[in-house]
Design a protein around this motif. Sequence first.
Motif, PDB file in Angstrom:
ATOM      1  N   ARG A 181       0.817  -1.209   0.000  1.00  0.00           N
ATOM      2  CA  ARG A 181       0.000   0.000   0.000  1.00  0.00           C
ATOM      3  C   ARG A 181       0.858   1.269   0.000  1.00  0.00           C
ATOM      4  O   ARG A 181       0.561   2.224  -0.718  1.00  0.00           O
ATOM      5  N   ALA A 182       1.898   1.312   0.818  1.00  0.00           N
ATOM      6  CA  ALA A 182       2.744   2.508   0.902  1.00  0.00           C
ATOM      7  C   ALA A 182       3.430   2.791  -0.437  1.00  0.00           C
ATOM      8  O   ALA A 182       3.490   3.942  -0.881  1.00  0.00           O
ATOM      9  N   GLN A 183       3.926   1.736  -1.064  1.00  0.00           N
ATOM     10  CA  GLN A 183       4.597   1.914  -2.355  1.00  0.00           C
ATOM     11  C   GLN A 183       3.609   2.370  -3.441  1.00  0.00           C
ATOM     12  O   GLN A 183       3.922   3.232  -4.252  1.00  0.00           O
ATOM     13  N   LEU A 184       2.422   1.782  -3.450  1.00  0.00           N
ATOM     14  CA  LEU A 184       1.408   2.183  -4.430  1.00  0.00           C
ATOM     15  C   LEU A 184       0.962   3.622  -4.182  1.00  0.00           C
ATOM     16  O   LEU A 184       0.710   4.372  -5.123  1.00  0.00           O
ATOM     17  N   GLY A 185       0.900   4.015  -2.921  1.00  0.00           N
ATOM     18  CA  GLY A 185       0.577   5.399  -2.581  1.00  0.00           C
ATOM     19  C   GLY A 185       1.648   6.352  -3.094  1.00  0.00           C
ATOM     20  O   GLY A 185       1.348   7.437  -3.610  1.00  0.00           O
ATOM     21  N   LEU A 186       2.907   5.946  -2.974  1.00  0.00           N
ATOM     22  CA  LEU A 186       4.023   6.751  -3.476  1.00  0.00           C
ATOM     23  C   LEU A 186       3.949   6.890  -4.992  1.00  0.00           C
ATOM     24  O   LEU A 186       4.152   7.982  -5.545  1.00  0.00           O
ATOM     25  N   LEU A 187       3.642   5.806  -5.689  1.00  0.00           N
ATOM     26  CA  LEU A 187       3.483   5.827  -7.145  1.00  0.00           C
ATOM     27  C   LEU A 187       2.419   6.856  -7.528  1.00  0.00           C
ATOM     28  O   LEU A 187       2.653   7.737  -8.356  1.00  0.00           O
ATOM     29  N   LEU A 188       1.270   6.760  -6.902  1.00  0.00           N
ATOM     30  CA  LEU A 188       0.165   7.659  -7.232  1.00  0.00           C
ATOM     31  C   LEU A 188       0.499   9.105  -6.867  1.00  0.00           C
ATOM     32  O   LEU A 188       0.232  10.036  -7.622  1.00  0.00           O
ATOM     33  N   SER A 189       1.104   9.287  -5.722  1.00  0.00           N
ATOM     34  CA  SER A 189       1.488  10.617  -5.261  1.00  0.00           C
ATOM     35  C   SER A 189       2.462  11.281  -6.243  1.00  0.00           C
ATOM     36  O   SER A 189       2.316  12.464  -6.576  1.00  0.00           O
ATOM     37  N   ASN A 190       3.435  10.528  -6.731  1.00  0.00           N
ATOM     38  CA  ASN A 190       4.390  11.086  -7.690  1.00  0.00           C
ATOM     39  C   ASN A 190       3.697  11.498  -8.985  1.00  0.00           C
ATOM     40  O   ASN A 190       4.012  12.546  -9.561  1.00  0.00           O
ATOM     41  N   LEU A 191       2.761  10.689  -9.460  1.00  0.00           N
ATOM     42  CA  LEU A 191       2.050  11.025 -10.693  1.00  0.00           C
ATOM     43  C   LEU A 191       1.186  12.280 -10.521  1.00  0.00           C
ATOM     44  O   LEU A 191       1.170  13.163 -11.390  1.00  0.00           O
ATOM     45  N   ILE A 192       0.472  12.366  -9.405  1.00  0.00           N
ATOM     46  CA  ILE A 192      -0.381  13.535  -9.163  1.00  0.00           C
ATOM     47  C   ILE A 192       0.466  14.781  -8.955  1.00  0.00           C
ATOM     48  O   ILE A 192       0.159  15.855  -9.496  1.00  0.00           O
ATOM     49  N   ASP A 193       1.541  14.652  -8.197  1.00  0.00           N
ATOM     50  CA  ASP A 193       2.431  15.786  -7.952  1.00  0.00           C
ATOM     51  C   ASP A 193       2.950  16.356  -9.281  1.00  0.00           C
ATOM     52  O   ASP A 193       2.911  17.572  -9.504  1.00  0.00           O
ATOM     53  N   ASN A 194       3.410  15.488 -10.163  1.00  0.00           N
ATOM     54  CA  ASN A 194       3.896  15.941 -11.472  1.00  0.00           C
ATOM     55  C   ASN A 194       2.782  16.603 -12.280  1.00  0.00           C
ATOM     56  O   ASN A 194       2.989  17.638 -12.909  1.00  0.00           O
ATOM     57  N   ALA A 195       1.607  15.980 -12.280  1.00  0.00           N
ATOM     58  CA  ALA A 195       0.495  16.523 -13.059  1.00  0.00           C
ATOM     59  C   ALA A 195       0.157  17.935 -12.587  1.00  0.00           C
ATOM     60  O   ALA A 195      -0.035  18.845 -13.407  1.00  0.00           O
ATOM     61  N   LEU A 196       0.115  18.146 -11.279  1.00  0.00           N
ATOM     62  CA  LEU A 196      -0.186  19.477 -10.748  1.00  0.00           C
ATOM     63  C   LEU A 196       0.950  20.461 -11.028  1.00  0.00           C
ATOM     64  O   LEU A 196       0.708  21.635 -11.309  1.00  0.00           O
ATOM     65  N   ARG A 197       2.167  19.970 -10.963  1.00  0.00           N
ATOM     66  CA  ARG A 197       3.341  20.826 -11.177  1.00  0.00           C
ATOM     67  C   ARG A 197       3.391  21.364 -12.610  1.00  0.00           C
ATOM     68  O   ARG A 197       3.814  22.491 -12.837  1.00  0.00           O
ATOM     69  N   TYR A 198       2.982  20.556 -13.577  1.00  0.00           N
ATOM     70  CA  TYR A 198       3.129  20.941 -14.981  1.00  0.00           C
ATOM     71  C   TYR A 198       1.816  21.322 -15.660  1.00  0.00           C
ATOM     72  O   TYR A 198       1.754  21.410 -16.875  1.00  0.00           O
ATOM     73  N   THR A 199       0.767  21.527 -14.857  1.00  0.00           N
ATOM     74  CA  THR A 199      -0.509  21.977 -15.396  1.00  0.00           C
ATOM     75  C   THR A 199      -0.722  23.426 -14.972  1.00  0.00           C
ATOM     76  O   THR A 199      -0.611  23.734 -13.789  1.00  0.00           O
ATOM     77  N   PRO A 200      -1.028  24.310 -15.917  1.00  0.00           N
ATOM     78  CA  PRO A 200      -1.233  25.718 -15.565  1.00  0.00           C
ATOM     79  C   PRO A 200      -2.577  25.949 -14.868  1.00  0.00           C
ATOM     80  O   PRO A 200      -3.458  25.090 -14.896  1.00  0.00           O
ATOM     81  N   ALA A 201      -2.718  27.126 -14.261  1.00  0.00           N
ATOM     82  CA  ALA A 201      -3.975  27.517 -13.624  1.00  0.00           C
ATOM     83  C   ALA A 201      -5.119  27.346 -14.619  1.00  0.00           C
ATOM     84  O   ALA A 201      -4.930  27.531 -15.823  1.00  0.00           O
ATOM     85  N   LYS A 202      -6.272  27.003 -14.092  1.00  0.00           N
ATOM     86  CA  LYS A 202      -7.486  26.721 -14.868  1.00  0.00           C
ATOM     87  C   LYS A 202      -7.393  25.432 -15.677  1.00  0.00           C
ATOM     88  O   LYS A 202      -8.256  25.144 -16.478  1.00  0.00           O
ATOM     89  N   GLY A 203      -6.341  24.650 -15.451  1.00  0.00           N
ATOM     90  CA  GLY A 203      -6.217  23.349 -16.100  1.00  0.00           C
ATOM     91  C   GLY A 203      -6.946  22.299 -15.281  1.00  0.00           C
ATOM     92  O   GLY A 203      -7.642  22.600 -14.305  1.00  0.00           O
ATOM     93  N   ALA A 204      -6.774  21.039 -15.682  1.00  0.00           N
ATOM     94  CA  ALA A 204      -7.458  19.939 -14.999  1.00  0.00           C
ATOM     95  C   ALA A 204      -6.541  18.727 -14.875  1.00  0.00           C
ATOM     96  O   ALA A 204      -5.727  18.468 -15.761  1.00  0.00           O
ATOM     97  N   VAL A 205      -6.707  18.011 -13.776  1.00  0.00           N
ATOM     98  CA  VAL A 205      -6.017  16.746 -13.546  1.00  0.00           C
ATOM     99  C   VAL A 205      -7.102  15.750 -13.134  1.00  0.00           C
ATOM    100  O   VAL A 205      -7.890  16.024 -12.230  1.00  0.00           O
TER     101      VAL A 205
END
Length: 156
Positions: free
Chosen positions: A39-63
């Motif tokens: 569970r912890a590793q899968l959480g890390l996988l998901l967290s990294n993907l979401i973190d990147n998506a938010l980091r590289y999406t501009p305001a008014k974008g969507a994830v």
Amino acid sequence: VDLVGLVKEVVGGYADRAEERRIKLSTEVEPGVALRGDRAQLGLLLSNLIDNALRYTPAKGAVCVRLNAAESRAVLQVHDTGQGIPAGELSRVFERFYRVDKARARQNGGTGLGLAIVRHVAEAHGGTVRVDSELGRGSTFTVALPVAGPPPPPAA
């Protein structure tokens, strides 16, 4: 691991950041998706993907984080409306310390390890990860994991 609960928990942890950046963060989850794994590793996988998506999406974008079951696999997707990744770079994004845009990476922080960790966790669970991306339109990272869990270690 209850992947539905894990997705909701991890996405919930990013709600404030998404709101601050004026990014619509949503989920589309099929109920009852679970698999054998860490569970912890899968959480890390998901967290990294979401973190990147938010980091590289501009305001008014969507994830959007999607989860469904297909055959004997759990399929997890993180889709964003961010800047996208040039086609020539797609094969390298899962390498350790690799960054598509070195100058922007310095401004945004990060170590260049997130996607390498995603690949490592997916493979350790007997799964795969791939990315589809179009410059200026966004990216979709797809992780497919066997519901039965990671393969057993080889016999000695």
